[in-house]
Design a protein around this motif. Structure first.
Motif, PDB file in Angstrom:
ATOM      1  N   ASP A  64      24.614 -29.562 -19.498  1.00 26.48           N
ATOM      2  CA  ASP A  64      23.134 -29.035 -19.139  1.00 26.48           C
ATOM      3  C   ASP A  64      23.439 -28.730 -17.583  1.00 26.48           C
ATOM      4  O   ASP A  64      24.336 -29.010 -16.983  1.00 26.48           O
ATOM      5  N   ARG A  65      22.437 -28.023 -16.947  1.00 30.95           N
ATOM      6  CA  ARG A  65      22.429 -27.706 -15.724  1.00 30.95           C
ATOM      7  C   ARG A  65      22.450 -28.716 -14.711  1.00 30.95           C
ATOM      8  O   ARG A  65      21.976 -29.727 -15.042  1.00 30.95           O
TER       9      ARG A  65
ATOM     10  N   CYS B 257      27.956 -31.212 -15.265  1.00 23.52           N
ATOM     11  CA  CYS B 257      26.783 -30.432 -15.320  1.00 23.52           C
ATOM     12  C   CYS B 257      27.291 -28.994 -14.802  1.00 23.52           C
ATOM     13  O   CYS B 257      28.520 -28.715 -14.316  1.00 23.52           O
ATOM     14  N   THR B 258      26.393 -28.118 -14.805  1.00 22.93           N
ATOM     15  CA  THR B 258      26.501 -26.677 -14.601  1.00 22.93           C
ATOM     16  C   THR B 258      25.508 -26.172 -13.397  1.00 22.93           C
ATOM     17  O   THR B 258      24.463 -26.401 -13.394  1.00 22.93           O
ATOM     18  N   VAL B 259      26.139 -25.191 -12.794  1.00 25.08           N
ATOM     19  CA  VAL B 259      25.380 -24.347 -11.546  1.00 25.08           C
ATOM     20  C   VAL B 259      25.809 -22.750 -11.814  1.00 25.08           C
ATOM     21  O   VAL B 259      26.729 -22.540 -12.147  1.00 25.08           O
TER      22      VAL B 259
ATOM     23  N   VAL C  95      29.962 -26.938  -5.739  1.00 22.08           N
ATOM     24  CA  VAL C  95      30.180 -25.662  -5.428  1.00 22.08           C
ATOM     25  C   VAL C  95      29.733 -24.906  -3.954  1.00 22.08           C
ATOM     26  O   VAL C  95      29.004 -25.918  -3.380  1.00 22.08           O
ATOM     27  N   ALA C  96      29.936 -24.064  -3.561  1.00 23.65           N
ATOM     28  CA  ALA C  96      29.663 -23.418  -2.470  1.00 23.65           C
ATOM     29  C   ALA C  96      29.043 -21.993  -2.567  1.00 23.65           C
ATOM     30  O   ALA C  96      29.416 -21.153  -3.248  1.00 23.65           O
ATOM     31  N   SER C  97      28.358 -21.705  -1.330  1.00 21.33           N
ATOM     32  CA  SER C  97      27.466 -20.360  -1.310  1.00 21.33           C
ATOM     33  C   SER C  97      27.660 -20.061   0.211  1.00 21.33           C
ATOM     34  O   SER C  97      27.431 -20.969   1.193  1.00 21.33           O
ATOM     35  N   THR C  98      27.915 -18.683   0.361  1.00 25.31           N
ATOM     36  CA  THR C  98      28.150 -18.322   2.045  1.00 25.31           C
ATOM     37  C   THR C  98      26.733 -17.654   2.249  1.00 25.31           C
ATOM     38  O   THR C  98      26.252 -16.770   1.656  1.00 25.31           O
ATOM     39  N   LEU C  99      26.395 -18.254   3.721  1.00 27.36           N
ATOM     40  CA  LEU C  99      25.178 -17.493   4.117  1.00 27.36           C
ATOM     41  C   LEU C  99      25.649 -16.801   5.436  1.00 27.36           C
ATOM     42  O   LEU C  99      26.440 -17.245   6.217  1.00 27.36           O
TER      43      LEU C  99
ATOM     44  N   TYR D 216      26.467 -19.193  -5.988  1.00 30.52           N
ATOM     45  CA  TYR D 216      27.543 -20.377  -5.996  1.00 30.52           C
ATOM     46  C   TYR D 216      28.698 -20.188  -6.787  1.00 30.52           C
ATOM     47  O   TYR D 216      28.705 -19.353  -8.034  1.00 30.52           O
ATOM     48  N   VAL D 217      29.759 -20.587  -5.990  1.00 33.18           N
ATOM     49  CA  VAL D 217      31.019 -20.294  -6.787  1.00 33.18           C
ATOM     50  C   VAL D 217      31.796 -21.850  -6.683  1.00 33.18           C
ATOM     51  O   VAL D 217      31.355 -22.584  -5.682  1.00 33.18           O
ATOM     52  N   ALA D 218      33.022 -22.176  -7.273  1.00 33.75           N
ATOM     53  CA  ALA D 218      33.447 -22.988  -7.264  1.00 33.75           C
ATOM     54  C   ALA D 218      34.021 -23.460  -5.791  1.00 33.75           C
ATOM     55  O   ALA D 218      34.661 -22.671  -5.259  1.00 33.75           O
ATOM     56  N   ALA D 219      34.034 -24.483  -5.440  1.00 32.78           N
ATOM     57  CA  ALA D 219      34.358 -25.026  -4.007  1.00 32.78           C
ATOM     58  C   ALA D 219      35.794 -25.509  -3.981  1.00 32.78           C
ATOM     59  O   ALA D 219      36.394 -25.813  -4.808  1.00 32.78           O
TER      60      ALA D 219
END
Length: 220
Positions: free
Chosen positions: A84-85, A119-121, A159-163, A217-220
């Motif tokens: 599940d997410r 879980c998944t993102v 997971v990581a996302s760039t701002l 988001y990508v794997a951190a």
């Protein structure tokens, strides 16, 4: 004419007169019945007007269309039937400052799986700046590459996302002092969720009306 002849002729004359009177009455009775019966024609029946239905207001026209960029939903087809997410209650957020150059600022937003399940993102989620007094600060989320991919998180993985944003005033923003209210927190909604979590924002105002570019988001 003798008396005998007169007696014979009188009944005959009377009979003839009665016969003529009967014919005339009969005709009058038929005419009276015909005139008393109403004549029905097409014109005597009222014409039923064609049914007219007023157009119901369109459900889509009654309200303005949503203009926000759509959030990719669901998982990568290769993971169908998998975990599940990740729900907001299973994630913890953090924010770390990145490089800075010529009025540009960067930070990395990280979500860690602190739950006990895999879980998944997938996607971008939502973000919103909160001013130091607790009011909403101007925020414009702009989603940029890389394209979303499903990331599976074991407990403890992230997971990581760039701002990316600017600190250079634009448009009618003041060129002295803060271009926009200084945020104290960043509200984060994980992909496909509605509940939010909060992380500390210590990077000053976000100019250009709070515009923040965010990668998936990508794997951190």
């Amino acid at each position: 004419m003798t008396n005998r002849t007169t007696r014979l002729a009188l009944p005959v004359l009377l009979a003839g007169g009665l016969a003529l009177s009967a014919c005339s009455f009969s005709g009058g009775t038929e005419d009276g019945e015909a005139s008393s019966s109403p004549t029905t024609t097409a014109a005597s029946s009222p014409t039923t007007p064609a049914a007219t239905t007023a157009a119901a207001p369109s459900s889509t026209g009654s309200a303005p269309a949503v203009t926000a960029a759509p959030e990719p939903s669901g998982a990568d087809p290769t993971t169908a039937g998998g975990p599940d997410r990740c729900h907001t209650s299973e994630l913890t957020g953090s924010l770390a400052q990145g490089d800075a150059a010529a009025g540009n600022r960067y930070a990395t937003l990280t979500l860690t799986n602190t739950g006990g399940e895999v879980c998944t993102v997938y996607g971008y989620g939502g973000i919103g700046l909160v001013a130091q007094d607790g009011s909403a600060a101007p925020t414009q989320q702009v989603r940029v590459d890389p394209a979303p991919r499903t990331v599976t998180l074991q407990p403890g993985q992230a997971v990581a996302s760039t701002l990316h944003w600017t600190v250079v005033a634009t448009g009618s923003e003041p060129t002295t002092g803060d271009c926009e209210p200084t945020p104290g927190r960043l509200t984060v909604i994980p992909p496909d969720e509605t509940d939010s979590l909060s992380v500390t924002w210590s990077y000053g105002p976000v100019c250009s009306a709070g515009q923040i570019e965010q990668s998936a988001y990508v794997a951190a």
